[in-house]
Each structure stands twice: as C-alpha cells, then as structure tokens.
Design a protein around this motif. Structure first.
Motif, PDB file in Angstrom:
ATOM      1  N   VAL A  72       0.863  -1.179   0.000  1.00  0.00           N
ATOM      2  CA  VAL A  72       0.000   0.000   0.000  1.00  0.00           C
ATOM      3  C   VAL A  72       0.898   1.227   0.000  1.00  0.00           C
ATOM      4  O   VAL A  72       1.863   1.305   0.759  1.00  0.00           O
ATOM      5  N   SER A  73       0.583   2.206  -0.859  1.00  0.00           N
ATOM      6  CA  SER A  73       1.423   3.398  -0.988  1.00  0.00           C
ATOM      7  C   SER A  73       1.222   4.350   0.178  1.00  0.00           C
ATOM      8  O   SER A  73       0.279   4.221   0.957  1.00  0.00           O
ATOM      9  N   GLY A  74       2.081   5.327   0.244  1.00  0.00           N
ATOM     10  CA  GLY A  74       2.047   6.283   1.345  1.00  0.00           C
ATOM     11  C   GLY A  74       2.741   5.669   2.544  1.00  0.00           C
ATOM     12  O   GLY A  74       3.564   4.770   2.424  1.00  0.00           O
ATOM     13  N   LEU A  87     -11.185  -3.331   1.372  1.00  0.00           N
ATOM     14  CA  LEU A  87     -11.989  -2.814   0.259  1.00  0.00           C
ATOM     15  C   LEU A  87     -11.642  -3.535  -1.051  1.00  0.00           C
ATOM     16  O   LEU A  87     -12.523  -3.900  -1.824  1.00  0.00           O
ATOM     17  N   TRP A  88     -10.356  -3.739  -1.277  1.00  0.00           N
ATOM     18  CA  TRP A  88      -9.930  -4.442  -2.490  1.00  0.00           C
ATOM     19  C   TRP A  88     -10.440  -5.875  -2.488  1.00  0.00           C
ATOM     20  O   TRP A  88     -10.921  -6.372  -3.498  1.00  0.00           O
ATOM     21  N   ASP A 124      -3.890  -7.061 -12.395  1.00  0.00           N
ATOM     22  CA  ASP A 124      -4.269  -5.895 -13.202  1.00  0.00           C
ATOM     23  C   ASP A 124      -5.249  -4.999 -12.442  1.00  0.00           C
ATOM     24  O   ASP A 124      -5.143  -3.768 -12.498  1.00  0.00           O
ATOM     25  N   PHE A 125      -6.187  -5.601 -11.714  1.00  0.00           N
ATOM     26  CA  PHE A 125      -7.123  -4.815 -10.911  1.00  0.00           C
ATOM     27  C   PHE A 125      -6.376  -4.050  -9.822  1.00  0.00           C
ATOM     28  O   PHE A 125      -6.593  -2.853  -9.623  1.00  0.00           O
ATOM     29  N   LEU A 126      -5.474  -4.742  -9.127  1.00  0.00           N
ATOM     30  CA  LEU A 126      -4.784  -4.123  -7.988  1.00  0.00           C
ATOM     31  C   LEU A 126      -3.860  -2.985  -8.414  1.00  0.00           C
ATOM     32  O   LEU A 126      -3.815  -1.944  -7.753  1.00  0.00           O
ATOM     33  N   ILE A 127      -3.108  -3.149  -9.509  1.00  0.00           N
ATOM     34  CA  ILE A 127      -2.165  -2.087  -9.891  1.00  0.00           C
ATOM     35  C   ILE A 127      -2.882  -0.851 -10.402  1.00  0.00           C
ATOM     36  O   ILE A 127      -2.276   0.205 -10.507  1.00  0.00           O
ATOM     37  N   ASN A 128      -4.183  -0.955 -10.685  1.00  0.00           N
ATOM     38  CA  ASN A 128      -4.951   0.213 -11.111  1.00  0.00           C
ATOM     39  C   ASN A 128      -5.623   0.937  -9.943  1.00  0.00           C
ATOM     40  O   ASN A 128      -6.345   1.910 -10.153  1.00  0.00           O
ATOM     41  N   GLN A 129      -5.375   0.464  -8.718  1.00  0.00           N
ATOM     42  CA  GLN A 129      -5.929   1.121  -7.539  1.00  0.00           C
ATOM     43  C   GLN A 129      -5.029   2.290  -7.129  1.00  0.00           C
ATOM     44  O   GLN A 129      -3.813   2.197  -7.212  1.00  0.00           O
ATOM     45  N   GLU A 130      -5.652   3.377  -6.664  1.00  0.00           N
ATOM     46  CA  GLU A 130      -4.930   4.605  -6.320  1.00  0.00           C
ATOM     47  C   GLU A 130      -3.875   4.389  -5.231  1.00  0.00           C
ATOM     48  O   GLU A 130      -2.819   4.993  -5.261  1.00  0.00           O
ATOM     49  N   PRO A 143       4.681  -2.310 -10.753  1.00  0.00           N
ATOM     50  CA  PRO A 143       4.373  -1.049 -10.059  1.00  0.00           C
ATOM     51  C   PRO A 143       2.891  -0.704 -10.197  1.00  0.00           C
ATOM     52  O   PRO A 143       2.276  -0.942 -11.240  1.00  0.00           O
ATOM     53  N   GLY A 144       2.334  -0.143  -9.136  1.00  0.00           N
ATOM     54  CA  GLY A 144       0.931   0.228  -9.129  1.00  0.00           C
ATOM     55  C   GLY A 144       0.733   1.703  -9.401  1.00  0.00           C
ATOM     56  O   GLY A 144       1.688   2.468  -9.546  1.00  0.00           O
ATOM     57  N   LYS A 145      -0.516   2.093  -9.451  1.00  0.00           N
ATOM     58  CA  LYS A 145      -0.874   3.487  -9.722  1.00  0.00           C
ATOM     59  C   LYS A 145      -0.411   4.416  -8.603  1.00  0.00           C
ATOM     60  O   LYS A 145      -0.092   5.567  -8.836  1.00  0.00           O
TER      61      LYS A 145
END
Length: 188
Positions: A72-74, A87-88, A124-130, A143-145
């Motif tokens: 998870v980013s941040g 949520l995912w 593909d679904f997960l890497i498009n999550q903010e 790498p994700g979004k």
C-alpha cells in the motif's frame, strides 16, 4: 498374516495402520484430495501466445493455490492497510474471485488465491488502484498506480546485491594474490 489382537490392546501404531487400511479402500473424489496429490490439469498449448510469457504461467498455475504480495502506498498504519486491502478484497469478492487476505506489515498484505489462473487479472485490478504501490507475483514486481517516481521501475533489482558481489570478487582476488609463492625470501 498379521496376528489378531483384541481392539482394547491396540496402540497408536495399530490404530494408524487400521486407518490406512480403511482409507486405502475409500473412493475419495478428486476435488477432495490435497492439492499436492491431485493430478495436474492438462495444458492446452493452442491457447498459449508466444508473445506473452504470462500466458504460459496462467495455464500452469490454473487450479493451484498462489500468493501475491501487495504494498500500500504512502505511509499507512496497519489499521489503514487493513481497511484499504479489505476494500480491495470486497471488490474482488463481488467480481467472483476467491481471495483471502493476510496483513504482514504496516503497508504490506498477502492475497492468497485458490485458483492461480486468475492471478494476472487480479494483479491488473490491484495495480490500477490509487493506493497500490506495487504487486509482487511469481517473483516479478509490477508497479501500481500509487507508486511514486522511484518505485515505478518495473521488476527492479537491488543494487546492494551487485555491490556486495563485486566486493566479494575483489576480496577473493586479493586472497589469491596473497597465496602466491614468492621467489625472494624475506628476512624476519
């Protein structure tokens, strides 16, 4: 022939042998067998696209349990990571994907899939999550979004390993030089 014993005189080893005899005669359905005892699913080579190596992995992982790591980013707390990945997981559940989630750090989770054939669709679904920084699947880092600039290097390698390897080679060369015989005698 084995000796007949009174059932009251059976020990643990006798009971285990008896259980094995009973199970040997049972007809266990293929779906009830543990994963390592199931025969592998036949691979249809006509579905393999030579331009996409992932298509081979999809077919070989079909029907097998597979795990993917998600970051998870941040700088989230463990509770925030729990909420975001929940949520995912809910979204994937609504899309009929059987996914279990385990939190393994303050910003990391494991998604366990019962059928590895769907792993690349889920990736593909997960890497498009903010808030998704990256997804690690079968040793590859995607790498994700939500990844910042320095995280967006696809399939990154750690530079420390290369440096350590060079240092080790240098030390081994130094040792080889020290072990060589010299023509001149040194006075002590």
């Amino acid at each position: 022939p084995p000796k007949k014993k009174d059932i009251r005189d059976y020990n643990d080893a006798d009971m285990a042998r008896l259980l094995e005899q009973w199970e040997k005669d049972d007809d266990i359905e293929e779906g009830d067998l543990p994963e390592h005892k199931r025969p592998p699913a036949p691979i249809d080579f006509s579905k393999i696209d030579p331009g996409k190596p992932e298509s081979i992995l999809k077919l070989t992982k079909k029907g097998k349990t597979l795990m993917m790591f998600v970051t998870v980013s941040g700088n989230p707390t463990e509770k925030e990571t729990e909420e975001i990945t929940s949520l995912w997981q809910g979204s994937l559940f609504n899309a009929n994907y059987d996914v279990q989630r385990f939190i393994v750090g303050s910003n990391r989770a494991i998604f366990m899939l019962r059928d590895g054939g769907y792993a690349w669709e889920i990736k593909d679904f997960l890497i498009n999550q903010e808030r998704c920084a990256d997804v690690t699947l079968e040793g590859q880092v995607y790498p994700g979004k939500g990844a910042d600039g320095n995280e967006k290097v696809k399939n990154k390698t750690k530079p420390e390993k290369a440096k350590k390897k060079k240092d080790a080679e240098k030390k081994s060369n130094d040792v080889k030089e020290d072990n060589q015989a010299r023509n001149q005698r040194e006075e002590l």
